[in-house]
Enzyme design. Structure first.
Site, PDB file in Angstrom:
ATOM      1  N   SER A 178     -12.617  -3.677   1.464  1.00 34.54           N
ATOM      2  CA  SER A 178     -12.779  -3.002   2.766  1.00 34.54           C
ATOM      3  C   SER A 178     -14.260  -2.853   3.086  1.00 34.54           C
ATOM      4  O   SER A 178     -15.042  -2.486   2.197  1.00 34.54           O
ATOM      5  CB  SER A 178     -12.213  -1.587   2.715  1.00 34.54           C
ATOM      6  N   ARG A 211       0.861  -1.193   0.000  1.00 33.18           N
ATOM      7  CA  ARG A 211       0.000   0.000   0.000  1.00 33.18           C
ATOM      8  C   ARG A 211       0.889   1.232   0.000  1.00 33.18           C
ATOM      9  O   ARG A 211       1.642   1.463   0.941  1.00 33.18           O
ATOM     10  CB  ARG A 211      -0.895   0.001   1.229  1.00 33.18           C
ATOM     11  N   LYS A 250      -5.119   6.040   8.516  1.00 29.33           N
ATOM     12  CA  LYS A 250      -6.327   6.258   7.692  1.00 29.33           C
ATOM     13  C   LYS A 250      -7.146   7.319   8.421  1.00 29.33           C
ATOM     14  O   LYS A 250      -8.246   7.041   8.938  1.00 29.33           O
ATOM     15  CB  LYS A 250      -7.056   4.905   7.576  1.00 29.33           C
TER      16      LYS A 250
END
Ligand SMILES: Cc1ncc(COP(=O)(O)OP(=O)(O)O)c(N)n1
Ligand SMILES: Cc1ncsc1CCOP(=O)(O)O
Ligand SMILES: [Mg+2]
Length: 376
Positions: free
Chosen positions: A263, A194, A292
């Site tokens: 997700s 990521r 996040k």
């Protein structure tokens, strides 16, 4: 009465393909090549079949291996067997060093898939000199073996996903490769690359390096958001969020055997992800997290909901560390995904081992010890 012969390896009578050799006498060398490659293909298939049957307990895959072996046997007629001349075959003395040292099951099986595919290709070419239908019959079989290989790899991938209890989602770091390697050495089996802000060329290079590293440790490697990058580096799959490509489109691009994760933050998203065909879901953020920052916490309540309702494997994610992992486990999680807890750890191997030890206790308590085993 049908023509054929008795073959001990195939448990009985093997019907023979009718041979009408329209081109007169075939060179004995061609018959020897066909004989040797019929044996080679059948032996390779038998090795793969044994693993599908006894290692994976998979009736569909082992059944297809058996079917292919039996079809090969129908071509292996007495004329071809009679052409065998092992004492004068110089090839029996030649062995490649790699044949002597198969270090793991995965390379053993890969080598045997290659062996079968090569043998079928030889049979396809030389077979054209022997029988008008041989070329197309072996071409068709070779494509069936490619499909078998892809199904086999897909099955293995999904088993590995089921066995994975800890999931490392990476964040950019100078020493990322060594951090990931330290975690893999601690038993990590699932990694997601990521990286939101790096240039594509660099991302491609990082993904390639990480993918190779993960596969060296027999771990799965997925790419966050980017189906194109996943395809480019031959990753095991992708992880998609609610703002990313729809699962259906990613599936069309990746094919049926790659892993697609999705997700979810609430029951409705879970429902949609499952209907869309997600292989696993992320459940969170459990806690607020700077990784996040734009996403509010879904809390332990959603973890409890997932424990009751998710029919697919799910990973609790968001703010999980060594101090709160047991609260997340108490809410019903059997699998967790983390970023900072490993990427920023002073000792990633030890942290990985700690997480896995806690999660393994749950698997054993919930009577799922098989989830902790790793074969290939
Ligand atoms: C295992 C796992 N779960 C959730 C996420 C978050 O994905 P997404 O919502 O698309 O957010 P980004 O990671 O893309 O910022 C994840 N990556 N992995
Ligand atoms: C990518 C993502 N999706 C939901 S929470 C999260 C980040 C988790 O990061 P950390 O483990 O550092 O809190
Ligand atoms: Mg995303």
């Amino acid at each position: 009465m049908n023509a054929g012969w008795y073959d001990e390896n195939n448990n009985g009578f093997v019907p023979m393909v009718e041979l009408h050799n329209q081109r007169g006498q075939v060179q004995p060398a061609v018959c020897r090549i066909l004989d040797a490659n019929l044996d080679r293909a059948r032996e390779g298939l038998r090795i793969i079949e044994e693993w599908c049957r006894f290692g994976l307990n998979n009736a569909q895959l082992s059944g297809e291996c058996k079917q292919l072996r039996q079809e090969l046997a129908t071509w292996h007629n007495p004329e071809l067997r009679a052409a065998r001349d092992t004492p004068s075959d110089p090839g029996t003395q030649l062995t490649h060093p790699q044949e002597q040292q198969r270090t793991d099951l995965k390379s053993l099986l890969q080598a045997n898939f290659c062996r079968v595919e090569e043998a079928l290709r030889v049979l396809e070419e030389y077979g054209k000199l022997y029988h008008p239908q041989m070329g197309s019959a072996f071409k068709h079989m070779r494509y069936r073996v490619y499909i078998l290989e892809s199904q086999f790899l897909g099955y293995e991938r999904h088993q590995q996903l089921l066995r994975s209890q800890l999931y490392l989602v990476t964040s950019p770091a100078n020493d990322l490769l060594s951090v990931v390697e330290a975690a893999l050495a601690g038993g990590l089996t699932l990694v997601q690359y990521r990286d939101k802000n790096t240039k594509d060329g660099d991302r491609l290079a990082h993904a390639q390096q990480l993918c190779q590293l993960c596969h060296k440790y027999s771990a799965l490697f997925l790419v966050n958001d980017r189906v194109d990058l996943a395809l480019a580096v031959e990753a095991d799959g992708v992880h998609l969020g609610q703002q990313d490509l729809p699962i259906k489109v990613a599936r069309q691009l990746l094919g049926p055997h790659k892993i697609i994760g999705c997700s979810t933050t609430n029951a409705e998203e879970m429902q949609r992800a499952i209907q869309g065909g997600a292989d696993y879901i992320g459940v969170g953020p459990v806690y607020e997290t700077p990784t996040k920052a734009d996403k509010p916490a879904a809390g332990l309540e959603y973890v409890r909901y997932a424990a009751q309702h998710s029919p697919v494997p799910w990973f609790a994610i968001g703010g999980i560390d060594v101090n709160n992992i047991n609260d997340v486990i108490s809410a019903g999680a059997e699998r967790v995904a983390v970023v900072r807890a490993i990427v920023e750890a002073e000792q990633p191997t030890l942290v990985t081992q700690y997480f896995i030890s806690q999660l393994t206790r749950v698997h054993i308590r919930n009577n799922k010890p098989e989830l902790s085993q790793s074969y290939v």
